[in-house]
Design an enzyme around this catalytic site. Sequence first.
Site, mmCIF file in Angstrom:
data_model
loop_
_atom_site.group_PDB
_atom_site.id
_atom_site.type_symbol
_atom_site.label_atom_id
_atom_site.label_comp_id
_atom_site.label_asym_id
_atom_site.label_seq_id
_atom_site.Cartn_x
_atom_site.Cartn_y
_atom_site.Cartn_z
ATOM 1 N N SER A 171 -25.444 -11.916 11.375
ATOM 2 C CA SER A 171 -24.760 -10.888 10.566
ATOM 3 C C SER A 171 -24.240 -9.834 11.530
ATOM 4 O O SER A 171 -24.776 -9.673 12.636
ATOM 5 C CB SER A 171 -25.765 -10.249 9.611
ATOM 6 N N TYR A 185 -33.717 -5.418 7.870
ATOM 7 C CA TYR A 185 -32.722 -6.487 8.010
ATOM 8 C C TYR A 185 -32.098 -6.438 9.404
ATOM 9 O O TYR A 185 -31.913 -7.474 10.047
ATOM 10 C CB TYR A 185 -31.658 -6.307 6.921
#
Length: 217
Positions: A102, A115
């Site tokens: 990501s 995250y």
Amino acid sequence: MVVAARRRDRLDALADEIGARAAALDVTDSASVAAFADTLPHCDVLVNNAGGAVGMETVAEADVDAWRTMYETNVLGTLHMTKALLPKLIASGDGHVLNVTSTAARLYYEGGAGYNAAKSGQAALTEVLRVELLGQPVRVTEVAPGLVRTEEFSLVRYRGDAERAAKVYEGVVDPLSADDVADCIAWALTRPAHVNIDQLVVRPRAQAGRKLHRESR
Ligand code: 8X3
């Protein structure tokens, strides 16, 4: 081609659509991964796509179980799969490991620490693996998407709160779709064997860094 994930009903529909074999797999469970790996006579390409975000709490308010879940799926899931299939990928003579991380692996934001940490860990694993495999016939690629609208990513992040999840994409014209990311994956995998795409960062036109362009109606 084998598509493997936890939810068998969804998997069967996908496998039918693309002409693949479906296999039940939980990447966080090393026994499940080992059993899956044993069913594969050979392996040329491994795409580690399982992952996700849970929660948007600050570090002060962090939900430790959510952090653990994120570490287990994003980092240890990639580790289990890679460890289990590496011998077959090397034996193939032209293997490829592609990890879907990501933009959050490098661009950090408030509420994102769990995250961010998990995706950073997965990105670190990817870079180290590439160096460790130097001289072996295996390519290692990271695809790092920004804002992608999928059925579940934001819904899971906001623990089922559909209203908050929808707000993520509000006014954003054409966020990336899963197909856009799949297209990048297919491109990286189909370069000639001597060409290693190290890292492919992809965002929608409506996003620059963490900034989103939203249009009001
Ligand atoms: C998702 C991208 O911006 O929500 O992997 O962290 S972001």
